[in-house]
Design an enzyme around this catalytic site. Structure first.
Site, mmCIF file in Angstrom:
data_model
loop_
_atom_site.group_PDB
_atom_site.id
_atom_site.type_symbol
_atom_site.label_atom_id
_atom_site.label_comp_id
_atom_site.label_asym_id
_atom_site.label_seq_id
_atom_site.Cartn_x
_atom_site.Cartn_y
_atom_site.Cartn_z
ATOM 1 C CE LYS A 8 -0.372 0.102 5.064
ATOM 2 N NZ LYS A 8 -1.280 0.181 6.215
ATOM 3 C CE1 TYR A 27 13.426 32.323 1.261
ATOM 4 C CE2 TYR A 27 13.422 29.920 1.190
ATOM 5 C CZ TYR A 27 13.256 31.147 0.561
ATOM 6 O OH TYR A 27 12.911 31.185 -0.765
#
Length: 396
Positions: A60, A288
């Site tokens: 999955k 940043y």
């Protein structure tokens, strides 16, 4: 009894994505999938389980980010008996790829339209309660076919499933539905990866009690399954007829205390290329927010991978990478498409050099577990986080 006893037809052989392989040298970043490691893990798990227990490969979530089709094909080619996915779409994808082994849908489905698709693609659903069973029956009656179904009992996970104490009435109702054929009874552990076995043992007792009650009522389950990777490795009494193997398939251990049980090899590696090298003067901020300030003149390598690719931003200033056989530190905030490394220790580094973020190189290793430990999360989440703009390159 449904597809669990036989295949639909001969499965196809594993295929590498040659196009992506040809592009590998031109990528800024990519995920490598080591199919030899996967094959090793499947064979090691089959040997550990022995001949009495089937191995269900859980593929999955795009095989935990590894690529569901190739993983499923390789797992089956090396001994996996059946597959499990979470959604209808995941099952259809495997069928469209020519995979013919039995496929169990672990998630709950209630829509008549989806039930018709399950039948059309010869998938096998999980039935969690009587109401869902009745929806399946009425839909299959209109379709005119029967469908193998797997009944889930809740023994303490408190997620999907009918309470284990109601197993007899649940099974007896499904038995009376002519278009549903019970293929297995199963449950799922909530704490199998913990060293404290109290809750796991309680759930196991409840599962055994439910099965005993069913047998006393005259029903012998065709197949029983309970164990995930952790339970399969820690307690052979949980093996029953098959085990559902997820994380261990991909070469990671569900818990540290299971490392010595079996030899597993990590399947996934994450790599990227350096795009620029520069020297930043002392006192300058990197990235940043200026979360890193250089204490001295610092050689910085910019790497073409970021949080949009699945590198968690919370690893900023805590991540390490392998470059030129050395372990180096990531500095500054990880950005959407790029991150920076302190490469002062590497004299002649150039753009184009490959950086290993997860994987082994020159005897050094970084694993998904390492990231998970830093972030106080689990390796499952790390593996599932790598985005699809990172091509998967299959290597043998």
């Amino acid at each position: 009894m449904g597809g669990w006893q036989q295949k639909i037809k001969t499965h196809s052989s594993p295929k590498q994505n040659n196009y992506l392989s040809l592009l590998a040298n031109r990528q800024r970043a990519w995920v490598e999938i080591d199919l030899k490691a996967l094959a090793h893990n499947v064979r090691a798990l089959k040997s550990f389980l022995g001949h009495q227990t089937k191995l269900m490969a859980v593929v999955k979530a795009d095989a935990y980010g590894h690529g569901a089709i190739t993983i499923a094909q390789t797992a089956v080619a090396n001994g996996a008996d059946c597959l499990a996915i979470a959604t209808l779409a995941e099952g259809v994808e495997l069928r469209q790829a020519g995979i013919t082994e039995p496929i169990l849908i672990l998630g709950a489905i209630n829509s008549p339209e989806d039930i018709k698709e399950i039948a059309a693609w010869q998938l096998e659903p999980t039935i969690c309660n009587q109401e869902q069973a009745l929806v399946f029956e009425s839909t299959m009656a209109r379709v005119g076919n029967s469908l193998p179904v797997h009944l889930k009992l809740d023994t303490g996970m408190s997620r999907l499933g009918t309470n284990w104490q109601e197993a007899v009435s649940f099974v007896q109702l499904v038995q009376k539905l002519p278009h549903l054929k019970i293929a297995s009874i199963y449950s799922h552990f909530s704490t199998a990866d913990e060293s404290d076995r109290t809750t796991m043992n309680l759930q196991h007792r409840r599962f055994r009690d439910a099965i005993d009650q069913l047998k006393q009522a005259g029903f012998v389950p065709p197949l029983l399954h309970l164990a995930n990777s952790a339970a399969a490795l820690s307690d052979r009494t949980c093996h029953y007829d098959l085990v559902r193997i997820g994380l261990a398939l991909y070469g990671l251990y569900p818990a540290p205390h299971l490392h010595q049980v079996i030899d597993l090899q990590p399947v996934l590696r994450v790599k990227a290329k350096i795009t620029q090298v520069k020297t930043i003067p002392a006192g300058e901020g990197v990235s940043y927010g200026r979360k890193f300030i250089t204490a001295k003149d610092t050689k910085v390598a910019v790497v073409g991978i970021g949080y949009a690719d699945g590198i968690p931003r919370n690893l900023s200033n805590r991540l390490q990478a392998i470059v030129s056989g050395q372990l180096v530190s990531q500095i500054g905030s990880i950005t959407m498409d790029q991150l920076m490394l302190n490469v002062d220790c590497i004299p002649h580094i150039q753009p184009g050099e490959v950086v290993t973020l997860i994987g082994q190189h020159y005897g050094l290793q970084i694993t998904a577990d390492d990231w998970a430990n830093i972030l106080d999360t689990i390796s499952w989440e790390i593996l599932c986080g790598f985005k699809h703009r990172l091509p998967r390159i299959n290597v043998n």
